[in-house]
Design a protein around this motif. Structure first.
Motif, short mmCIF file in Angstrom:
data_model
loop_
_atom_site.label_atom_id
_atom_site.label_comp_id
_atom_site.label_asym_id
_atom_site.label_seq_id
_atom_site.Cartn_x
_atom_site.Cartn_y
_atom_site.Cartn_z
N ASN A 181 0.87 -1.17 0.00
CA ASN A 181 0.00 0.00 0.00
C ASN A 181 0.91 1.21 0.00
N ALA A 182 1.04 1.85 -1.16
CA ALA A 182 1.99 2.96 -1.33
C ALA A 182 1.50 4.17 -0.55
N VAL A 183 1.75 4.16 0.74
CA VAL A 183 1.34 5.28 1.60
C VAL A 183 2.04 6.56 1.12
N GLY A 184 1.23 7.57 0.82
CA GLY A 184 1.80 8.82 0.31
C GLY A 184 2.14 8.78 -1.16
N GLY A 185 1.87 7.64 -1.81
CA GLY A 185 2.12 7.54 -3.24
C GLY A 185 3.48 6.92 -3.56
N VAL A 186 3.66 6.55 -4.84
CA VAL A 186 4.93 6.02 -5.31
C VAL A 186 6.02 7.05 -5.04
N PRO A 187 7.18 6.64 -4.52
CA PRO A 187 8.23 7.62 -4.19
C PRO A 187 8.61 8.49 -5.38
N ARG A 188 8.87 9.75 -5.10
CA ARG A 188 9.30 10.68 -6.15
C ARG A 188 10.81 10.57 -6.33
N ARG A 189 11.24 9.38 -6.71
CA ARG A 189 12.64 9.10 -7.01
C ARG A 189 12.69 8.29 -8.29
N ALA A 190 13.75 8.46 -9.05
CA ALA A 190 13.86 7.73 -10.31
C ALA A 190 13.79 6.23 -10.08
N THR A 191 14.45 5.76 -9.03
CA THR A 191 14.45 4.35 -8.68
C THR A 191 14.25 4.20 -7.18
N VAL A 284 8.94 -4.38 -4.08
CA VAL A 284 8.47 -3.79 -5.33
C VAL A 284 9.47 -2.72 -5.75
N HIS A 285 9.99 -2.88 -6.96
CA HIS A 285 10.90 -1.90 -7.53
C HIS A 285 10.08 -0.92 -8.36
N TYR A 286 10.11 0.35 -7.94
CA TYR A 286 9.41 1.40 -8.67
C TYR A 286 10.39 2.18 -9.54
N SER A 287 9.96 2.47 -10.75
CA SER A 287 10.74 3.32 -11.66
C SER A 287 9.89 4.56 -11.98
N ASN A 288 10.36 5.71 -11.51
CA ASN A 288 9.60 6.96 -11.66
C ASN A 288 10.55 8.05 -12.18
N ASP A 292 7.08 11.84 -10.78
CA ASP A 292 5.67 12.18 -10.64
C ASP A 292 5.22 12.03 -9.19
N ALA A 293 4.29 12.85 -8.78
CA ALA A 293 3.81 12.86 -7.40
C ALA A 293 2.38 12.36 -7.32
N GLY A 294 2.01 11.87 -6.12
CA GLY A 294 0.63 11.49 -5.85
C GLY A 294 0.14 10.27 -6.59
N VAL A 295 1.03 9.33 -6.93
CA VAL A 295 0.65 8.13 -7.68
C VAL A 295 0.31 7.02 -6.70
N ALA A 296 -0.95 6.60 -6.67
CA ALA A 296 -1.37 5.52 -5.78
C ALA A 296 -0.94 4.18 -6.37
N ASP A 297 -0.63 3.23 -5.50
CA ASP A 297 -0.27 1.90 -5.99
C ASP A 297 -0.52 0.86 -4.90
N THR A 298 -1.15 -0.25 -5.30
CA THR A 298 -1.38 -1.38 -4.39
C THR A 298 -0.96 -2.67 -5.08
N SER A 299 0.14 -2.63 -5.80
CA SER A 299 0.60 -3.81 -6.54
C SER A 299 1.07 -4.91 -5.60
#
Length: 566
Positions: A181-191, A284-288, A292-299
């Protein structure tokens, strides 16, 4: 595929595979491609084109792509067009080639193992087609259950695995969701890497027999489920994975783009529950890259498990190299090969059955391969990625029915894993590490029955000075990740009697081989289907190099022959 506008049919008979494709609409070209893991990199494709000139017949071209660019014409044309038409708002084509062409710019159709298949179509050849005009599925094109096989696939999403459908699940299968549960959204980091712990049922022993993937945002690059040897002292909830405790870092299974569902072999499952794995961690490895900000994710994953136990427990043996120091500015840099020595596999009480190879590198990766040796002879390879693509990292099933005992690892066999990198994009030395800007070299080899205390099998080159303690310069490790990380300071040269004592204890238990050397004076594996059909090697690839290029599927090349693999 491609929003339900495509039907794909195929038939394998004797040495040939025949495809039939039908696409709704009138299109200038249609194509089917095979690749190692998905995507355009290293794709081998057949392109059927329809001329706009009256009276001109459709044509077929065998093409090959080394990147996400317009494919080049293959130097040897292996596809043969049987029929093609444009009628009644439908574009159709039927074409055929050999299952194994022995062409280095073609992918062999695997037997009884899934492989990525891509379909694309468009109005103008050579102009990049729209995303809606392509799709991908992971299909078993050549099942061994019948001498002549025929199948079809249609109306599939681009993330489907139509040969692993839920209809094949037995009754009584239970499910458990493990999702972030991406609390606060997907991190605003490239990786970024985010982890959570999950407790599993523990009233009795169960087997995990498969999983489905939940991917709820386009920022998910891949997911890894790891087992814990004991309950974590402070379970994590959506935390940076760098804080993951050592006891929760043993690889179990992974998801990569292109797969929606995966089932385990019917003879085995991952053991969980009472007396087995009771906790897991999901990474979970996120690539952003756009931050981008405010991206919800429950993968996450839906684990399918059962109390009806299968004959064997699955295990994962990690092969690869952690001694990485890749100089910048090099188009081809070979890391030191890592050996899983015969002394380690000799601990097996009986042969083990190999299921799949899960290769893992980062952005500098160019190729990775694992060779297998029995005595001085190289056997049929476990697989390889000649065109590594960081964006497509699904595991590669090992073909079970091809000789010599292709899916069997015998006591005394050895495995050699080699990674090659292209570091022209950086001007510094890149070392091993978790970040995408670092590098890795791993093959997660799934097998059964699981061998206790053998989660890692690899070699390490020790620093100068360790030889005085009776080690190296290269040692073999056949142990658990926890033991390896505990021993790591001793490898770093620290004069610590306790750690040296641990090393000696591991030697006494067969977990540490104090001196190993890679195989030499070998007989390389030759594909018997291709030995009698030599091909012309590329320019500048002659003599012994040319002979090896033509006949050896998995090359063990001298420096003078590296041009043959370019």
């Amino acid at each position: 595929l491609a929003q339900s506008r495509v039907g794909l049919h195929w038939r394998v008979s004797a040495e040939n595979i025949t495809f039939g494709i039908e696409v709704t609409g009138t299109w200038n070209w249609v194509a089917i491609g095979l690749s190692e893991a998905g995507g355009m990199k290293g794709m081998d494709a057949a392109v059927v084109r329809f001329s706009q000139q009256p009276g001109s017949a459709p044509t077929i071209t065998d093409v090959w792509s080394e990147d996400s660019v317009r494919p080049a014409t293959d130097s040897i044309q292996d596809w043969r067009l049987l029929a093609a038409s444009q009628a009644n708002n439908m574009t159709t084509a039927t074409f055929t080639r050999k299952v194994d062409t022995c062409d280095n710019q073609d992918h062999r159709v695997l037997q009884d193992a899934p492989q990525p298949v891509t379909i694309a179509f468009g109005s103008i050849w050579g102009v990049q087609h729209l995303a809606d005009n392509r799709g991908q599925a992971t299909l078993t094109l050549n099942p061994s259950s019948k001498t002549n096989s025929s199948s079809s696939s249609s109306n599939s999403s681009s993330n489907s695995n139509s040969n692993n459908s839920s209809s094949s699940l037995p009754d009584g299968v239970l499910t458990l969701d493990v999702r972030l549960n991406a609390v606060g959204g997907v991190p605003r980091r490239a990786t970024s890497y985010k982890c959570s712990h999950f407790q599993l049922p523990r009233d009795k022993k169960y087997h995990i027999i498969g999983y489905k993937a939940y991917v709820t945002s386009r920022y998910v690059h891949h997911m890894i489920l790891r087992s814990c040897s004991k309950a974590p002292a402070a379970p994590l909830t959506y935390a940076d994975c760098g804080s993951m405790p050592v006891e929760c870092q043993t690889h179990m299974l992974a998801w990569a783009p292109g797969v929606q569902q995966k089932l385990m072999p019917v003879a085995a499952g991952f053991a969980i529950g009472k007396g087995n794995v009771e906790w897991v961690s999901l990474e979970v490895h996120y690539s952003n890259p756009g931050l981008d900000a405010g991206v919800a994710d429950t993968s996450g994953l839906q684990l399918m498990y059962t109390a009806v136990l299968r004959p064997h427990d699955l295990g994962v043996m990690t092969l690869g190299q952690i001694n990485l120091a890749i100089p910048g500015g090099m188009a081809q840099y070979n890391a030191d090969p890592s050996l899983c020595p015969a002394a380690c596999t000799s601990r097996f009480k009986a042969p083990v059955t190999l299921v799949s190879s899960g290769y893992h590198m980062h952005n500098l990766g160019r190729s990775i391969r694992t060779q297998r040796f029995r005595g001085q002879a190289e056997l049929k390879p476990l697989g390889e990625r000649n065109m590594w693509d960081f964006n497509f990292q699904d595991s590669m099933d090992i073909e079970p029915h091809l000789p010599p005992s292709n899916n069997q690892l015998l006591p005394g066999d050895s495995l050699l894993t080699t990674c090659t990198y292209d570091s022209t994009s950086v001007n510094k030395t890149t070392t091993w590490g978790e970040a995408t800007t670092d590098e890795m070299c791993f093959n997660f080899l799934t097998y059964y029955p699981r061998q206790p205390s053998l989660d890692m099998c690899m070699s390490l080159t020790l620093p100068t000075g360790m030889s005085a303690r009776g080690f190296g310069p290269m040692v073999g490790l056949c142990t658990t990740l926890e033991r390896l990380l505990t021993l790591a300071p001793a490898f770093g040269g620290a004069n610590n009697a306790e750690l040296l004592g641990l090393a000696l204890d591991m030697i006494s238990k067969g977990e540490l081989v104090p001196r190993v050397t890679p195989p030499t004076n070998l007989t390389s594996y030759i594909n018997p289907q291709c030995a009698a059909r030599p091909l012309l090697p590329p320019a500048g690839c002659s003599g012994v190099c040319g002979e090896r290029y033509n006949r050896v599927v998995l090359l063990v090349l001298h420096d003078a022959c590296t041009a043959c693999t370019a």
